[in-house]
Design a protein around this motif. Structure first.
Motif, mmCIF file in Angstrom:
data_model
loop_
_atom_site.group_PDB
_atom_site.id
_atom_site.type_symbol
_atom_site.label_atom_id
_atom_site.label_comp_id
_atom_site.label_asym_id
_atom_site.label_seq_id
_atom_site.Cartn_x
_atom_site.Cartn_y
_atom_site.Cartn_z
ATOM 1 N N SER A 75 0.827 -1.198 0.000
ATOM 2 C CA SER A 75 0.000 0.000 0.000
ATOM 3 C C SER A 75 0.864 1.251 0.000
ATOM 4 O O SER A 75 1.928 1.285 0.620
ATOM 5 N N LEU A 76 0.373 2.261 -0.680
ATOM 6 C CA LEU A 76 1.053 3.556 -0.746
ATOM 7 C C LEU A 76 0.167 4.585 -0.066
ATOM 8 O O LEU A 76 -1.037 4.665 -0.368
ATOM 9 N N SER A 77 0.745 5.369 0.839
ATOM 10 C CA SER A 77 -0.022 6.399 1.538
ATOM 11 C C SER A 77 0.544 7.782 1.283
ATOM 12 O O SER A 77 1.764 7.959 1.197
ATOM 13 N N LEU A 78 -0.376 8.714 1.156
ATOM 14 C CA LEU A 78 -0.023 10.126 1.127
ATOM 15 C C LEU A 78 -0.562 10.692 2.431
ATOM 16 O O LEU A 78 -1.770 10.764 2.630
ATOM 17 N N GLU A 79 0.310 11.037 3.349
ATOM 18 C CA GLU A 79 -0.115 11.449 4.683
ATOM 19 C C GLU A 79 -0.873 12.765 4.664
ATOM 20 O O GLU A 79 -1.844 12.950 5.383
ATOM 21 N N SER A 80 -0.429 13.672 3.817
ATOM 22 C CA SER A 80 -1.084 14.969 3.693
ATOM 23 C C SER A 80 -0.974 15.385 2.226
ATOM 24 O O SER A 80 0.033 15.964 1.807
ATOM 25 N N ALA A 81 -1.992 15.031 1.472
ATOM 26 C CA ALA A 81 -1.913 15.215 0.019
ATOM 27 C C ALA A 81 -1.761 16.684 -0.373
ATOM 28 O O ALA A 81 -2.330 17.585 0.256
ATOM 29 N N ILE A 82 -0.987 16.899 -1.428
ATOM 30 C CA ILE A 82 -0.811 18.239 -1.984
ATOM 31 C C ILE A 82 -1.063 18.174 -3.491
ATOM 32 O O ILE A 82 -0.923 17.101 -4.103
ATOM 33 N N PRO A 83 -1.442 19.306 -4.097
ATOM 34 C CA PRO A 83 -1.801 19.291 -5.524
ATOM 35 C C PRO A 83 -0.741 18.718 -6.465
ATOM 36 O O PRO A 83 -1.081 18.089 -7.462
ATOM 37 N N ASN A 84 0.549 18.921 -6.144
ATOM 38 C CA ASN A 84 1.542 18.398 -7.094
ATOM 39 C C ASN A 84 1.748 16.893 -6.981
ATOM 40 O O ASN A 84 2.606 16.324 -7.666
ATOM 41 N N GLN A 85 0.930 16.241 -6.141
ATOM 42 C CA GLN A 85 0.905 14.780 -6.118
ATOM 43 C C GLN A 85 -0.186 14.230 -7.036
ATOM 44 O O GLN A 85 -0.419 13.026 -7.099
ATOM 45 N N THR A 86 -0.859 15.132 -7.728
ATOM 46 C CA THR A 86 -1.805 14.716 -8.757
ATOM 47 C C THR A 86 -1.040 14.010 -9.860
ATOM 48 O O THR A 86 -0.121 14.568 -10.448
ATOM 49 N N ALA A 87 -1.402 12.747 -10.096
ATOM 50 C CA ALA A 87 -0.652 11.940 -11.060
ATOM 51 C C ALA A 87 -1.360 10.606 -11.249
ATOM 52 O O ALA A 87 -2.356 10.306 -10.602
ATOM 53 N N LEU A 88 -0.792 9.799 -12.121
ATOM 54 C CA LEU A 88 -1.233 8.422 -12.324
ATOM 55 C C LEU A 88 -0.254 7.530 -11.566
ATOM 56 O O LEU A 88 0.964 7.648 -11.753
#
Lengths: 112, 109
Positions: A75-88
């Motif tokens: 599993s992959l987690s983004l603890e605090s998502a930010i806009p530049n993590q927008t991706a495939l």
């Protein structure tokens, strides 16, 4: 049934939210990987795991964390998502060094 | 890490043979050369892998000269469904492989 599955397939979330992307495989492979792909670019390695007790950072691990719950799950987690993590985001598995990688269908993540 | 250079894009017509060349001048002795294909919004798919000379499978051929500083992926008689991005990777350990921007192949009817 697909050998490598990813959930969710699409996700829209807001800045600051925690989000988890899941990957499961039925290949019986020890090695699993998480990549991200931005529009028009190649894949970049985020994290990889050679077995359940082994976790390694890839090229772009900042802002991400992973968990290898079992041989078949990564599993992959983004603890605090930010806009530049927008991706495939793609999960992949392989049997060993130099071996063919099997990719999942991808998760399209949008952070607003 | 072995850096690779490929053309950004190529155009072809159905039924033609397409050859995509990849340069990898600093390839190491133990490195293999692997090619992947990626359709839009899908994960890459393995096409072929080789170490030297020529490798052929049901999908493509891979030609590698003796100095191994380049390789050529050959797709015989392409169809519209071969329109995709093709990546050349050089290395052994999967975590050391670099997916560059690849070659975008467009096949026209």
């Amino acid at each position: 049934d697909a050998d490598v599955t990813q959930t969710p397939r699409n996700r829209i979330t807001k800045t600051g939210k925690r989000i988890m992307l899941e990957c499961s495989q039925t290949k019986g492979h020890d090695r699993m990987y998480w990549y991200r792909q931005d529009p028009g670019l190649g894949l970049r390695l985020i994290y990889y795991s050679f077995d359940v007790k082994d976790i390694n950072k890839g090229e772009i691990s900042d802002g991400y964390s992973v968990s290898r719950q079992a041989q078949a799950k990564f599993s992959l987690s983004l603890e605090s998502a930010i806009p530049n993590q927008t991706a495939l985001y793609f999960c992949a598995t392989s049997a060993g060094a130099g071996g063919e990688q099997y990719f999942g269908p991808g998760t399209r993540l949008t952070v607003t | 890490l072995a850096k690779t250079t490929q053309p950004i894009s190529m155009d072809s017509y159905e039924g033609q043979e397409v050859n995509i060349t990849c340069s990898h001048n600093n390839i190491a002795t133990n490195d293999y050369i692997t090619w992947y294909q990626q359709f839009p919004s899908q994960g890459p798919r393995f096409i072929i892998q080789g170490y030297k000379t020529k490798v052929t499978n049901e999908v493509a051929s891979l030609f590698i000269p003796a100095d191994r500083k380049s390789s050529t992926l050959s797709l015989p008689r392409v169809s519209l469904s071969d329109t995709a991005v093709y990546y050349c990777l050089v290395g052994v350990e999967t975590d050391k492989l670099i997916f560059g921007t690849g070659t975008r192949l467009q096949v026209f009817p």
